[in-house]
Scaffold this motif. Structure first.
Motif, PDB file in Angstrom:
ATOM      1  N   VAL A   8      46.811  21.138  23.911  1.00 32.49           N
ATOM      2  CA  VAL A   8      46.045  22.319  24.323  1.00 32.49           C
ATOM      3  C   VAL A   8      46.872  23.317  25.117  1.00 32.49           C
ATOM      4  CG1 VAL A   8      44.065  23.089  25.687  1.00 32.49           C
ATOM      5  CG2 VAL A   8      43.894  21.005  24.296  1.00 32.49           C
ATOM      6  N   ILE A   9      47.524  22.848  26.168  1.00 30.62           N
ATOM      7  CA  ILE A   9      48.166  23.761  27.105  1.00 30.62           C
ATOM      8  C   ILE A   9      49.341  24.521  26.490  1.00 30.62           C
ATOM      9  CG2 ILE A   9      49.291  23.970  29.350  1.00 30.62           C
ATOM     10  CD1 ILE A   9      46.242  23.329  29.372  1.00 30.62           C
ATOM     11  N   PRO A  10      50.258  23.872  25.773  1.00 28.99           N
ATOM     12  CA  PRO A  10      51.359  24.643  25.175  1.00 28.99           C
ATOM     13  C   PRO A  10      50.897  25.715  24.196  1.00 28.99           C
ATOM     14  CG  PRO A  10      51.881  22.302  25.179  1.00 28.99           C
ATOM     15  CD  PRO A  10      50.435  22.421  25.546  1.00 28.99           C
ATOM     16  N   ALA A  11      49.712  25.536  23.621  1.00 30.63           N
ATOM     17  CA  ALA A  11      49.184  26.524  22.673  1.00 30.63           C
ATOM     18  C   ALA A  11      48.548  27.710  23.379  1.00 30.63           C
ATOM     19  CB  ALA A  11      48.166  25.863  21.749  1.00 30.63           C
ATOM     20  N   GLY A  12      48.467  27.662  24.720  1.00 32.23           N
ATOM     21  CA  GLY A  12      47.938  28.776  25.477  1.00 32.23           C
ATOM     22  C   GLY A  12      46.441  28.763  25.663  1.00 32.23           C
ATOM     23  N   TYR A  13      45.809  27.626  25.436  1.00 27.98           N
ATOM     24  CA  TYR A  13      44.368  27.502  25.602  1.00 27.98           C
ATOM     25  C   TYR A  13      44.054  26.837  26.941  1.00 27.98           C
ATOM     26  CZ  TYR A  13      43.738  28.759  20.689  1.00 27.98           C
ATOM     27  OH  TYR A  13      43.728  29.423  19.489  1.00 27.98           O
ATOM     28  N   GLY A  14      42.808  26.919  27.350  1.00 27.18           N
ATOM     29  CA  GLY A  14      42.380  26.305  28.592  1.00 27.18           C
ATOM     30  C   GLY A  14      41.625  25.016  28.352  1.00 27.18           C
ATOM     31  N   LEU A  15      41.739  24.082  29.274  1.00 26.27           N
ATOM     32  CA  LEU A  15      40.998  22.827  29.238  1.00 26.27           C
ATOM     33  C   LEU A  15      39.865  22.863  30.250  1.00 26.27           C
ATOM     34  CD1 LEU A  15      43.551  19.861  29.119  1.00 26.27           C
ATOM     35  CD2 LEU A  15      41.609  20.182  27.588  1.00 26.27           C
ATOM     36  N   VAL A  16      38.711  22.368  29.855  1.00 29.29           N
ATOM     37  CA  VAL A  16      37.626  22.183  30.810  1.00 29.29           C
ATOM     38  C   VAL A  16      37.942  20.925  31.617  1.00 29.29           C
ATOM     39  CG1 VAL A  16      35.164  21.768  31.100  1.00 29.29           C
ATOM     40  CG2 VAL A  16      35.970  23.324  29.313  1.00 29.29           C
ATOM     41  N   ARG A  17      38.197  21.093  32.890  1.00 26.16           N
ATOM     42  CA  ARG A  17      38.620  19.966  33.728  1.00 26.16           C
ATOM     43  C   ARG A  17      37.490  19.423  34.593  1.00 26.16           C
ATOM     44  NH1 ARG A  17      44.438  19.873  33.725  1.00 26.16           N
ATOM     45  NH2 ARG A  17      45.213  21.658  32.528  1.00 26.16           N
ATOM     46  N   ASP A  18      36.361  20.113  34.604  1.00 21.52           N
ATOM     47  CA  ASP A  18      35.233  19.665  35.422  1.00 21.52           C
ATOM     48  C   ASP A  18      34.398  18.583  34.741  1.00 21.52           C
ATOM     49  OD1 ASP A  18      36.070  21.578  37.183  1.00 21.52           O
ATOM     50  OD2 ASP A  18      34.440  22.988  36.792  1.00 21.52           O
ATOM     51  N   TYR A  19      34.629  18.371  33.448  1.00 20.13           N
ATOM     52  CA  TYR A  19      33.899  17.361  32.682  1.00 20.13           C
ATOM     53  C   TYR A  19      34.910  16.496  31.950  1.00 20.13           C
ATOM     54  CZ  TYR A  19      29.898  20.243  33.789  1.00 20.13           C
ATOM     55  OH  TYR A  19      28.941  20.945  34.473  1.00 20.13           O
ATOM     56  N   ALA A  20      34.543  15.244  31.697  1.00 16.59           N
ATOM     57  CA  ALA A  20      35.497  14.300  31.139  1.00 16.59           C
ATOM     58  C   ALA A  20      34.790  13.314  30.219  1.00 16.59           C
ATOM     59  CB  ALA A  20      36.198  13.533  32.266  1.00 16.59           C
ATOM     60  N   GLY A  21      35.601  12.560  29.486  1.00 17.66           N
ATOM     61  CA  GLY A  21      35.056  11.442  28.729  1.00 17.66           C
ATOM     62  C   GLY A  21      34.634  10.328  29.676  1.00 17.66           C
ATOM     63  N   HIS A  22      34.114   9.249  29.108  1.00 17.37           N
ATOM     64  CA  HIS A  22      33.480   8.227  29.938  1.00 17.37           C
ATOM     65  C   HIS A  22      33.349   6.926  29.162  1.00 17.37           C
ATOM     66  CE1 HIS A  22      29.871   8.972  27.472  1.00 17.37           C
ATOM     67  NE2 HIS A  22      30.242  10.230  27.547  1.00 17.37           N
ATOM     68  N   GLY A  23      33.219   5.839  29.910  1.00 15.94           N
ATOM     69  CA  GLY A  23      32.877   4.575  29.291  1.00 15.94           C
ATOM     70  C   GLY A  23      31.479   4.640  28.706  1.00 15.94           C
ATOM     71  N   ILE A  24      31.218   3.753  27.744  1.00 18.17           N
ATOM     72  CA  ILE A  24      29.914   3.730  27.086  1.00 18.17           C
ATOM     73  C   ILE A  24      29.609   2.302  26.653  1.00 18.17           C
ATOM     74  CG2 ILE A  24      30.880   4.278  24.792  1.00 18.17           C
ATOM     75  CD1 ILE A  24      28.305   5.993  24.351  1.00 18.17           C
ATOM     76  N   GLY A  25      28.343   1.955  26.629  1.00 17.25           N
ATOM     77  CA  GLY A  25      27.950   0.593  26.242  1.00 17.25           C
ATOM     78  C   GLY A  25      26.454   0.424  26.409  1.00 17.25           C
ATOM     79  N   ARG A  26      26.041  -0.404  27.354  1.00 17.16           N
ATOM     80  CA  ARG A  26      24.616  -0.552  27.637  1.00 17.16           C
ATOM     81  C   ARG A  26      24.044   0.685  28.319  1.00 17.16           C
ATOM     82  NH1 ARG A  26      22.431  -5.492  26.842  1.00 17.16           N
ATOM     83  NH2 ARG A  26      23.886  -7.230  26.463  1.00 17.16           N
ATOM     84  N   ARG A  27      24.911   1.496  28.878  1.00 17.84           N
ATOM     85  CA  ARG A  27      24.520   2.791  29.410  1.00 17.84           C
ATOM     86  C   ARG A  27      25.359   3.867  28.733  1.00 17.84           C
ATOM     87  NH1 ARG A  27      25.779   3.362  34.949  1.00 17.84           N
ATOM     88  NH2 ARG A  27      27.307   1.687  34.746  1.00 17.84           N
ATOM     89  N   MET A  28      24.808   5.068  28.669  1.00 17.11           N
ATOM     90  CA  MET A  28      25.545   6.134  28.005  1.00 17.11           C
ATOM     91  C   MET A  28      26.788   6.535  28.797  1.00 17.11           C
ATOM     92  SD  MET A  28      24.104   9.640  26.344  1.00 17.11           S
ATOM     93  CE  MET A  28      23.585  10.366  27.910  1.00 17.11           C
ATOM     94  N   HIS A  29      26.673   6.495  30.109  1.00 15.30           N
ATOM     95  CA  HIS A  29      27.819   6.828  30.957  1.00 15.30           C
ATOM     96  C   HIS A  29      28.155   5.620  31.821  1.00 15.30           C
ATOM     97  CE1 HIS A  29      26.208  10.963  30.108  1.00 15.30           C
ATOM     98  NE2 HIS A  29      27.482  11.109  29.801  1.00 15.30           N
ATOM     99  N   GLU A  30      29.288   5.022  31.551  1.00 17.71           N
ATOM    100  CA  GLU A  30      29.792   3.879  32.307  1.00 17.71           C
ATOM    101  C   GLU A  30      31.191   4.209  32.808  1.00 17.71           C
ATOM    102  OE1 GLU A  30      27.597   0.283  29.756  1.00 17.71           O
ATOM    103  OE2 GLU A  30      29.780   0.470  29.709  1.00 17.71           O
ATOM    104  N   ALA A  31      31.748   3.315  33.622  1.00 10.52           N
ATOM    105  CA  ALA A  31      33.162   3.401  33.963  1.00 10.52           C
ATOM    106  C   ALA A  31      33.984   2.999  32.722  1.00 10.52           C
ATOM    107  CB  ALA A  31      33.468   2.457  35.121  1.00 10.52           C
ATOM    108  N   PRO A  32      35.160   3.585  32.569  1.00 12.83           N
ATOM    109  CA  PRO A  32      35.856   4.514  33.459  1.00 12.83           C
ATOM    110  C   PRO A  32      35.647   5.964  33.055  1.00 12.83           C
ATOM    111  CG  PRO A  32      37.368   3.798  31.761  1.00 12.83           C
ATOM    112  CD  PRO A  32      36.043   3.120  31.465  1.00 12.83           C
ATOM    113  N   GLN A  33      35.994   6.869  33.944  1.00 16.38           N
ATOM    114  CA  GLN A  33      36.079   8.273  33.585  1.00 16.38           C
ATOM    115  C   GLN A  33      37.362   8.489  32.784  1.00 16.38           C
ATOM    116  OE1 GLN A  33      36.866  11.629  36.515  1.00 16.38           O
ATOM    117  NE2 GLN A  33      34.678  11.968  36.110  1.00 16.38           N
ATOM    118  N   VAL A  34      37.290   9.345  31.762  1.00 10.38           N
ATOM    119  CA  VAL A  34      38.435   9.562  30.857  1.00 10.38           C
ATOM    120  C   VAL A  34      38.760  11.052  30.830  1.00 10.38           C
ATOM    121  CG1 VAL A  34      39.366   9.116  28.548  1.00 10.38           C
ATOM    122  CG2 VAL A  34      37.590   7.613  29.469  1.00 10.38           C
ATOM    123  N   PRO A  35      39.578  11.541  31.775  1.00  7.58           N
ATOM    124  CA  PRO A  35      39.918  12.965  31.810  1.00  7.58           C
ATOM    125  C   PRO A  35      40.745  13.387  30.593  1.00  7.58           C
ATOM    126  CG  PRO A  35      40.396  11.897  33.915  1.00  7.58           C
ATOM    127  CD  PRO A  35      40.145  10.809  32.917  1.00  7.58           C
TER     128      PRO A  35
END
Length: 256
Positions: A161-188
């Motif tokens: 993303v960055i070398p191409a000159g685009y911006g990343l949304v850094r306030d939101y991230a990926g996440h663990g998933i399983g018995r709950r939709m949002h679990e540990a770990p956070q995946v920036p």
């Protein structure tokens, strides 16, 4: 706490993931100029219920929004990054892009995925945004393997993303998933190689880059849910739920 999934858990997550993939494939077929986002949402919910699953997003509560999320899908158009609320008044127009994020629960386990679609013919700039965001997702997925770190995964996304000159949304991230939709770990979607949690077999998590053509700042609209780019630039969002295998990675929500 990070959970490691049993064979039975994984089988259930594959089934939930298949429902999510089917929703996004249906959305791909339905997205066109003149359709409103509530019609898309209703079709998605009908599919989920026919499969004996439950919409994961509908009724979802957070500390920052005064109302539970009302839709089965998040429908985010153009400058909207994520969490767009489906509405009869939001009618797609030729040249728009729409990011659709959705989830489903089945037999006690969740799947979650997102894709950004072109509405009819779109500009070259928007085509590049979609292609690059999709490429950054593929790069992040390719970095997932036993012994890698989440810093490796984030770095793989960021390096597209960055070398191409685009911006990343850094306030939101990926996440663990399983018995709950949002679990540990956070995946920036950014990170230093070799840093962070070590990836191990039977971990399940989502990688979901959100990329914008402008500055790396977002804000939330008064509805409490819809996140938009602060400068009004376009945004795109792609996501998979993933299983770490003994020798690599399996996509649990294979919408392609």
């Amino acid at each position: 706490m990070i959970t490691f999934k049993s064979d039975r858990d994984i089988a259930k997550m594959r089934r939930a993931g298949r429902v999510v993939a089917d929703i996004l494939n249906l959305m791909r077929d339905m997205v066109k100029p003149g359709i409103d986002t509530l019609t898309l949402d209703e079709a998605a919910e009908n599919l989920v219920l026919r499969e004996g699953a439950k919409p994961a997003f509908k009724g979802y509560k957070t500390s920052w929004a005064s109302i539970p999320f009302p839709g089965t899908i998040c429908a985010s158009i153009n400058e909207e990054v994520v969490h767009g609320i489906p509405s009869r008044e939001r009618v797609l127009e030729e040249g728009d892009i729409i990011s659709i994020d959705t989830g489903a629960s089945l037999e006690g386990f969740f799947g979650d995925a997102a894709c950004t679609f072109a509405v009819g013919e779109i500009s070259e700039e928007r085509e590049r945004l979609l292609a690059l965001t999709h490429e950054s997702l593929r790069s992040g997925v390719a970095a997932v393997k036993p012994g890698a770190t989440l810093g490796d995964v984030g770095h793989a996304v960021e390096s597209v993303v960055i070398p191409a000159g685009y911006g990343l949304v850094r306030d939101y991230a990926g996440h663990g998933i399983g018995r709950r939709m949002h679990e540990a770990p956070q995946v920036p979607n950014f990170g230093k190689p070799g840093s962070g949690i070590t990836v191990k077999p039977r971990m399940t998590f989502c990688v979901e880059p959100m990329v914008m053509t402008g500055a790396e700042e977002v804000k939330t609209r008064p509805d409490g849910w819809t996140v938009v780019t602060r400068d009004g630039s376009d945004a795109a969002h792609f996501e998979y739920s993933l299983l770490v295998t003994d020798d690599g990675v399996e996509i649990l929500t294979p919408w392609e």
